[in-house]
Write a protein that holds these residues in place. Structure first.
Motif, PDB file in Angstrom:
ATOM      1  N   THR A   1      47.072  31.059  30.922  1.00 16.50           N
ATOM      2  CA  THR A   1      45.967  30.929  31.898  1.00 16.50           C
ATOM      3  C   THR A   1      45.242  29.623  31.332  1.00 16.50           C
TER       4      THR A   1
ATOM      5  N   ARG B   1      43.547  29.860  37.544  1.00 17.19           N
ATOM      6  CA  ARG B   1      43.490  30.524  36.399  1.00 17.19           C
ATOM      7  C   ARG B   1      44.591  31.633  36.289  1.00 17.19           C
TER       8      ARG B   1
ATOM      9  N   ARG C   1      46.663  39.618  28.705  1.00 20.31           N
ATOM     10  CA  ARG C   1      45.848  39.061  30.171  1.00 20.31           C
ATOM     11  C   ARG C   1      45.280  40.255  30.427  1.00 20.31           C
TER      12      ARG C   1
ATOM     13  N   VAL D   1      41.361  37.438  32.639  1.00 20.82           N
ATOM     14  CA  VAL D   1      41.932  36.286  33.861  1.00 20.82           C
ATOM     15  C   VAL D   1      41.373  36.653  35.073  1.00 20.82           C
TER      16      VAL D   1
ATOM     17  N   GLN E   1      50.299  31.069  34.246  1.00 18.17           N
ATOM     18  CA  GLN E   1      50.681  31.391  32.992  1.00 18.17           C
ATOM     19  C   GLN E   1      51.088  30.591  32.202  1.00 18.17           C
TER      20      GLN E   1
END
Ligand code: SF4
Ligand code: SF4
Length: 424
Positions: free
Chosen positions: A228, A223, A278, A305, A226
């Motif tokens: 995610t 996860r 994020r 994230v 990039q």
């Protein structure tokens, strides 16, 4: 939830009308927060199924296990080693609760200004709403925060409690104390189940729990990509389910989900549009069905994230060394692993700040949201120092104190949206 379970719930002495009401609210809440998401992974169907059967099939499994002579052990804290429970072939389930239920009754046992997590597990018991609690042969508390310690004293009149001592510092004397407590808990489990913990069954249990943690570590690594590939809400749900699902079945499902994630990462497919801020969460645990803040964040133009929390990275970061060949060596390995937990109930606890900064860097987080449950002294205190450490490192941060009520949702949304806007 099927009518077929009604008889089972009646046998467990649940308050059936109140329980029906709870399931209806939970179902609606889940639909709004989870099923409304776009572009979810196929593997999440397993988690949807587990959650839809949380008070049904899983409880039936616990009852079947009990009928075969196995014991059910409930816990509230990641300090209670699941490896020991599995070694005696018992089932371990997390009992922390994330909903406002039975608070009026709970406030007769503990002060009003007690954190929602504590009031929730007491409320669920007193209002006869939790089939997990009612299935337990033993409930293991621990001396972490003062709120829990004192709550267990009151709770002991209502449930088969056992309290494990957890030290507050990490000196050699504290390690020795915790080791003695691990041995005392082993003896308790042996007495409960009539089974001996041996090098053989403990090694197998260590392997099982390490495999579960490895699967969740793999999920966290994936996860971090990039963009995610999975929402924070879904990962939180996975972490929550890890506390009550069968560990072997759960691990297999998460490994499968990770295969799907890997394919998504290879295609650079994200769950949110490019440029979405994020965010990382840090702080108190979020027990089922506490999805309020993640929902607020992810419906405010950001994606989560990472979770620096016990229902998150704190519970899976470290594995138990599996090279011990004697029971003593395995106990030492367990103690070493559990003494690495950086809970805010420790003093000093500087490693937590370092871990948060490292984690934010690894996840390429654009900002950190500190989450503290109202009346949680340990995390509220650390929020000040963690906030300073984040500011010193140039990471934008927002500190939020809240509880399980829905009254502050609009206010939270305004604050989170402003934070996300600033990050953009
Ligand atoms: S935050 Fe501390 S007390 Fe709470 S579950 Fe984690 S280790 Fe236990
Ligand atoms: S959230 Fe804080 S006050 Fe509540 S149980 Fe955990 S450590 Fe204790």
């Amino acid at each position: 939830m099927s009518e077929a379970y009604r008889e089972m719930w009646e046998k467990l002495n649940l308050d059936i009308p109140a329980h029906d009401g709870l399931l209806a609210v939970l179902g609606k809440f889940y639909g709004d927060i989870y099923m409304s998401q776009q572009n979810r992974l196929k593997g999440m169907e397993y988690l949807d199924f587990v959650l839809s059967e949380v008070h049904g099939l899983r409880i039936k499994e616990l009852q079947d296990a009990k009928a075969q002579g196995r014991k059910v052990v409930g816990t509230f804290c990641v300090f209670v080693p699941e490896e020991l429970t599995l070694a005696v072939d018992a089932v371990q389930v997390g009992l922390c609760a994330g909903a406002e239920a039975g608070f009026d009754a709970a406030e007769k046992l503990v002060p009003r200004n007690t954190c929602a997590l504590i009031k929730s597990f007491i409320g669920f018991k007193l209002a006869r709403l939790c089939p997990f609690t009612e299935s337990c042969d033993l409930i293991v508390g621990e001396t972490t925060c003062d709120g829990k310690k004192k709550a267990y004293e009151a709770f002991a009149a209502h449930a088969p409690m056992y309290v494990m001592e957890v030290p507050q510092q990490k000196n050699p004397a504290d390690r020795a104390l915790f080791r003695a407590e691990v041995v005392r808990y082993m003896e308790k489990l042996e007495e409960l189940t009539g089974r001996k913990i041996t090098a053989g069954n403990l090694a197998a249990a260590i392997k099982t729990v390490n495999a579960k943690r490895r699967a969740l570590q793999r999920l966290n690594r994936l996860r971090a990509a990039q963009p995610t590939p999975i929402s924070g809400r879904d990962v939180l749900l996975i972490n929550q389910v890890s506390f009550y699902d069968d560990p072997v079945r759960f691990t297999a499902s998460i490994e499968k989900l990770c295969d799907e994630l890997e394919a998504r990462v290879a295609k650079a497919e994200g769950v949110a549009p490019e440029g979405t801020p994020r965010l990382m969460l840090a702080g108190c645990p979020m027990a089922v069905p506490n999805w309020k803040l993640p929902y607020v964040i992810e419906s405010s133009g950001a994606v989560i994230v990472g979770e620096e929390s016990c229902i998150g990275t704190r519970n899976i970061r470290d594995l138990v060394a599996d090279d011990g060949t004697t029971l003593d060596a395995m106990i030492d390995a367990l103690v070493d692993r559990y003494m690495k937990i950086d809970c805010a109930t420790f003093t000093p606890n500087a490693e937590r700040q370092a871990n948060i900064l490292d984690m934010a860097k690894e996840l390429s987080a654009d900002g950190v949201i500190q989450y503290t449950l109202m009346f949680c002294q340990p995390y509220a205190n650390e929020a000040i120092r963690v906030g300073q450490a984040l500011a010193d490192s140039g990471l934008p941060a927002l500190a939020i104190e809240t509880d399980y009520s829905m009254e502050d949702v609009a206010q939270l949304k305004t604050r989170v949206e402003a934070f996300v806007e600033m990050l953009k």
